[in-house]
Motif scaffolding. Structure first.
Motif, PDB file in Angstrom:
ATOM      1  N   TYR A   1       0.802  -1.222   0.000  1.00 44.07           N
ATOM      2  CA  TYR A   1       0.000   0.000   0.000  1.00 44.07           C
ATOM      3  C   TYR A   1       0.834   1.271   0.000  1.00 44.07           C
ATOM      4  N   ASP A   2       0.294   2.276  -0.632  1.00 44.77           N
ATOM      5  CA  ASP A   2       0.802   3.629  -0.506  1.00 44.77           C
ATOM      6  C   ASP A   2       0.051   4.238   0.679  1.00 44.77           C
ATOM      7  N   ARG A   3       0.717   5.031   1.487  1.00 45.06           N
ATOM      8  CA  ARG A   3       0.051   5.615   2.663  1.00 45.06           C
ATOM      9  C   ARG A   3      -1.136   6.491   2.271  1.00 45.06           C
ATOM     10  N   ARG A   4      -1.082   7.096   1.105  1.00 43.76           N
ATOM     11  CA  ARG A   4      -2.216   7.925   0.675  1.00 43.76           C
ATOM     12  C   ARG A   4      -3.473   7.070   0.505  1.00 43.76           C
ATOM     13  N   TYR A   5      -3.283   5.807   0.068  1.00 51.28           N
ATOM     14  CA  TYR A   5      -4.418   4.901  -0.070  1.00 51.28           C
ATOM     15  C   TYR A   5      -4.809   4.295   1.278  1.00 51.28           C
ATOM     16  N   SER A   6      -3.806   3.777   1.995  1.00 53.42           N
ATOM     17  CA  SER A   6      -4.121   3.063   3.241  1.00 53.42           C
ATOM     18  C   SER A   6      -4.648   3.997   4.324  1.00 53.42           C
ATOM     19  N   LYS A   7      -4.173   5.232   4.316  1.00 53.81           N
ATOM     20  CA  LYS A   7      -4.525   6.214   5.350  1.00 53.81           C
ATOM     21  C   LYS A   7      -4.182   5.707   6.751  1.00 53.81           C
ATOM     22  N   LEU A   8      -3.179   4.830   6.823  1.00 50.51           N
ATOM     23  CA  LEU A   8      -2.696   4.327   8.107  1.00 50.51           C
ATOM     24  C   LEU A   8      -1.549   5.228   8.566  1.00 50.51           C
ATOM     25  N   ALA A   9      -1.659   5.728   9.773  1.00 48.73           N
ATOM     26  CA  ALA A   9      -0.595   6.568  10.324  1.00 48.73           C
ATOM     27  C   ALA A   9       0.638   5.702  10.553  1.00 48.73           C
ATOM     28  N   PRO A  10       1.829   6.207  10.247  1.00 48.50           N
ATOM     29  CA  PRO A  10       3.041   5.421  10.485  1.00 48.50           C
ATOM     30  C   PRO A  10       3.195   5.103  11.978  1.00 48.50           C
ATOM     31  N   LEU A  11       3.530   3.871  12.281  1.00 47.92           N
ATOM     32  CA  LEU A  11       3.767   3.480  13.664  1.00 47.92           C
ATOM     33  C   LEU A  11       5.213   3.817  14.006  1.00 47.92           C
ATOM     34  N   GLN A  12       5.407   4.592  15.032  1.00 41.84           N
ATOM     35  CA  GLN A  12       6.742   5.023  15.461  1.00 41.84           C
ATOM     36  C   GLN A  12       7.327   4.021  16.454  1.00 41.84           C
ATOM     37  N   PRO A  13       8.643   3.756  16.377  1.00 38.91           N
ATOM     38  CA  PRO A  13       9.266   2.884  17.384  1.00 38.91           C
ATOM     39  C   PRO A  13       9.028   3.441  18.789  1.00 38.91           C
ATOM     40  N   LEU A  14       8.986   2.562  19.778  1.00 46.05           N
ATOM     41  CA  LEU A  14       8.683   2.968  21.151  1.00 46.05           C
ATOM     42  C   LEU A  14       9.591   4.078  21.656  1.00 46.05           C
TER      43      LEU A  14
END
Length: 176
Positions: free
Chosen positions: A32-45
Motif C-alpha cells: 500500500y501507498d500511505r495515501r491509499y491506506s490512510k494508516l498513520a506510520p507506527l513510530q518505534p517505542l
C-alpha cells in the motif's frame, strides 16, 4: 490480534508493538501507498511517549482500518508470515528448524541480488543456488520460500530462474 478467514476459521496472533512497526513498514513497502491506506506510520517505542492504554487504542484503530482495506490479493511474503497465513489464506506457522527438513520442489539459480528486509526473508547473491520449498503461482504472489545453506526464508521470485527453465531455454537455443 485475531486473524479470521472468510470461511470463518480464525486464530490468535500475538505480536509486540515493535513487530507491529515491522508490519507497518512491510505493508507500505510491498503493498500500500500511505495515501491509499490512510494508516498513520507506527513510530518505534523510543520515539513515542504513549502509555500502554494509548498504544492499545492506537493499534486497535490501526487494525480496524487495515481490516477495512485488506483483501484476498494480499501477496507480500513477510506480511503473510507476520499474520501466520499462507498464500491461500490458511494458517501457516513457520518453524525454522522444521523448514530445513522440508523437501525442495525445485532448484533455482539467483539472477538478481536481494537483501533481506525482515527476519523471515533470506538474502541472496547472483550465482547462488536455492532449494525452493514453496512456489505459489506468480499470479497469486511474487514471493517464494526457499533454503540456502542453513537459512530458510522468503525471497522475490523475480530474482531467480528455475534451473529446469534455464536448461530448457539453453537446450532450445542450441537446437535452433
Amino acid at each position: 490480534m485475531s486473524v479470521k478467514r472468510t470461511t470463518g476459521k480464525s486464530w490468535m496472533v500475538r505480536r509486540s508493538y515493535e513487530e507491529f512497526c515491522t508490519l507497518d513498514a512491510h505493508l507500505h513497502q510491498c503493498i500500500y501507498d500511505r495515501r491509499y491506506s490512510k494508516l498513520a506510520p507506527l513510530q518505534p517505542l523510543g520515539q513515542t511517549e504513549e502509555k500502554t492504554e494509548m498504544l492499545c487504542t492506537l493499534l486497535s484503530d490501526y487494525l480496524s482500518r487495515l481490516s477495512g482495506i485488506i483483501d484476498n490479493k494480499l501477496n507480500c511474503g513477510p506480511v503473510l508470515s507476520w499474520m501466520e497465513i499462507d498464500n491461500r489464506g490458511n494458517r501457516f506457522l513457520l518453524k525454522e528448524e522444521a523448514s530445513l527438513n522440508v523437501p525442495a520442489i525445485a532448484a533455482a539459480h539467483v539472477v538478481k541480488r536481494y537483501t533481506a528486509q525482515a527476519s523471515d526473508e533470506i538474502s541472496i547473491e547472483v550465482g547462488d543456488i536455492l532449494s525452493v520449498i514453496d512456489m505459489p503461482p506468480k499470479e497469486e504472489t511474487s514471493w517464494w520460500r526457499g533454503k540456502h545453506c542453513f537459512q530458510v526464508g522468503f525471497f522475490p521470485s523475480e530474482c531467480v530462474e528455475l534451473i529446469n527453465e534455464k536448461q530448457s531455454a539453453s537446450t532450445a537455443s542450441t537446437k535452433t
